[in-house]
Scaffold this active site. Structure first.
Site, mmCIF file in Angstrom:
data_model
loop_
_atom_site.group_PDB
_atom_site.id
_atom_site.type_symbol
_atom_site.label_atom_id
_atom_site.label_comp_id
_atom_site.label_asym_id
_atom_site.label_seq_id
_atom_site.Cartn_x
_atom_site.Cartn_y
_atom_site.Cartn_z
ATOM 1 N N GLN A 1 0.818 -1.210 0.000
ATOM 2 C CA GLN A 1 0.000 0.000 0.000
ATOM 3 C C GLN A 1 0.855 1.264 0.000
ATOM 4 O OE1 GLN A 1 -2.902 -1.595 3.304
ATOM 5 N NE2 GLN A 1 -3.959 0.012 2.154
ATOM 6 N N HIS A 2 0.183 2.360 -0.352
ATOM 7 C CA HIS A 2 0.654 3.733 -0.156
ATOM 8 C C HIS A 2 1.693 4.235 -1.153
ATOM 9 C CE1 HIS A 2 -1.434 3.365 3.617
ATOM 10 N NE2 HIS A 2 -0.527 2.570 4.157
ATOM 11 N N ASP B 1 -2.362 -4.948 0.222
ATOM 12 C CA ASP B 1 -1.871 -6.229 0.726
ATOM 13 C C ASP B 1 -2.632 -6.739 1.944
ATOM 14 O OD1 ASP B 1 -0.818 -4.213 2.327
ATOM 15 O OD2 ASP B 1 1.273 -4.790 2.010
#
Length: 464
Positions: free
Chosen positions: A71-72, A222
């Site tokens: 992520q991110h 995830d």
């Protein structure tokens, strides 16, 4: 037999599983490594993806594919679809300097707008960092997407930025998406980057896009993928990978003004309140390296020591920390004496310190309304017998461990089957859960809390 593929493009590697769409039976799997670092040229992900695909003999026989991913991470593209700069990953703490974003609006306004208070991991803080430190790059950014969005786009073979797609779970970790209204907040994006940009279309959990005669699923973050992959139900999941996370499916979005609990979405259309720490499996890597042993020996040493490690405590902030939000913190080994400085106690303290940080995460979820009756333990560090046993004693509830596997990729495979058939799969797990129970050791957490408070106070008073 109709086959589907699930892919996990994680921080460390790209994993692929191919399963029977009807039964979930594992047919084949493969993986390829990613380079280390906190920023990366996205082409490295594409290279690893194709290496992993080649390792399983290709995917020409697969009817649907879905990609889960870390992520991110901020993948920034120019108007021609070219990468502007290496992607800043979730664990790049330079963006901690962008904490001014929170102060500009206040924690409550951010929570009301997005469900979360941004920290250094979030995409929105990466964009502010680029705008402040690389304004020439910021001006070139025409589109922003996430790692799994970019890989889906590349696998699809598109050069059109309008073909970028994502899902609610990953979009909810950007810091400019509201998982309740399912809409982007472009004012927040513009506040961070300095101008508007194209963002991926957000697909529903069973939506897909055409890929020739095949289907590409929407993908997922995830943690949402892992929850889907282990069919977690109402259990709180603790994942011990590069980062440590605790999360649980919920019918309502978290609204934690303290910032401890992120108000993310899950991969089923619901929500996924989540607490993330930066220090999990790599803490054990560090302790094993310090002792000069492998992970099996580390586990044996830890189990040979008494709970509490005879007063030795590891504060595990070896990579800074996200929860609590201390991006520049360091770790410490406290309470050392001539008597307790043994390999067994050091091994035990390392595992206890890591797990105490996750126990605090469980407390934060409970404060937001989660019920803690059982923990489902996943991730690389969950393979350790000592971690499983000690987790049960520190968490204070039974710990259920699925058979080792690629849970994020499995979740993506379930999503691919869902997008293909229109029905959410009810595949059984590959093997029954193993359940661990142990006597509760509250004194371990009490001692950890005291040591952490002392360590942080001492660190904050030390001139830099």
């Amino acid at each position: 037999m109709t086959l589907v593929a699930g892919i996990d493009s994680s921080t460390q590697s790209c994993k692929i599983v191919i399963r029977d769409a009807a039964t979930g039976r594992l047919v084949r799997q493969g993986s390829a490594p990613h380079p280390n670092g906190t920023e990366i040229d996205p082409s490295e992900w594409e290279r690893a993806l194709h290496l992993a695909i080649a390792q399983v003999g290709g995917i020409d026989d697969v009817a649907a594919v879905s990609i889960g991913g870390q992520q991110h991470g901020a993948v920034c593209l120019d108007e021609n679809g070219e990468v502007v700069r290496p992607a800043l990953l979730w664990n790049d703490t330079r963006s901690a300097q962008a904490a001014s974003l929170v102060g500009e609006l206040g924690e409550k306004a951010w929570v009301n707008a997005t469900g979360s208070v941004p920290v250094a991991s979030f995409t929105v803080t990466k964009l502010r960092w680029i705008a402040e430190h690389e304004p020439h790059n910021a001006k070139r950014i025409a589109a922003v997407c996430l790692p799994h969005d970019w890989l889906t786009w590349k696998l699809r073979g598109s050069n059109d930025l309008a073909d970028l797609v994502t899902d609610r779970s990953d979009a909810s970790g950007t810091g400019y998406f509201d998982p309740v209204s399912n809409e982007y907040n472009r004012d927040l994006l513009t506040r961070a980057l300095g101008h508007d940009a194209l963002l991926p279309t957000v697909l529903g959990p069973s939506d897909g896009v055409s890929w020739g005669s095949r289907v590409l699923g929407p993908g997922c973050g995830d943690n949402a993928g892992a929850a889907l992959g282990v069919d977690s139900g109402d259990d709180i999941v603790v994942s011990l990978g590069t980062s440590g996370t605790a999360f649980v499916r919920s019918d309502v979005c978290a609204r934690d003004v303290s910032g401890s609990v992120a108000g993310f979405a899950d991969a089923t259309g619901a929500f996924l309140p989540l607490v993330c720490t930066l220090n999990a499996a790599r803490v054990l890597d560090g302790v094993a390296g310090m002792l000069g042993v492998n992970h099996r020996t580390l586990s044996e040493l830890a189990l040979s020591a008494r709970p509490g490690a005879d007063g030795l405590v590891l504060v595990p902030y070896l990579s800074g920390e996200r929860t609590p939000n201390l991006p520049h913190a360091t770790g410490g080994l406290l309470g050392m004496t001539n008597d307790n400085m043994t390999p067994a106690n050091i091994a035990r303290a390392g595992i206890e310190g890591m797990l105490c940080g996750l126990a605090d995460a469980l407390d934060a979820l409970v404060a937001q309304g989660a019920r803690l009756t059982r923990v489902r333990l996943v991730g690389g560090a969950a393979a350790s017998e000592a971690v499983r046993v000690i987790a049960a004693s520190i968490f204070g509830v039974p710990v259920a461990v699925p058979n080792p596997g690629e849970y994020v990729a499995d979740g993506a495979a379930r999503q691919a089957a869902w997008a293909l058939t229109g029905q959410r799969p009810t595949w059984p797990l590959d093997a029954p859960l193993q359940t661990y129970e142990a006597a509760i050791t509250p004194q371990v957490r009490e001692r950890y809390a005291e040591a952490r408070t002392h360590w942080l106070a001492q660190a904050s008073s030390t001139p830099s």
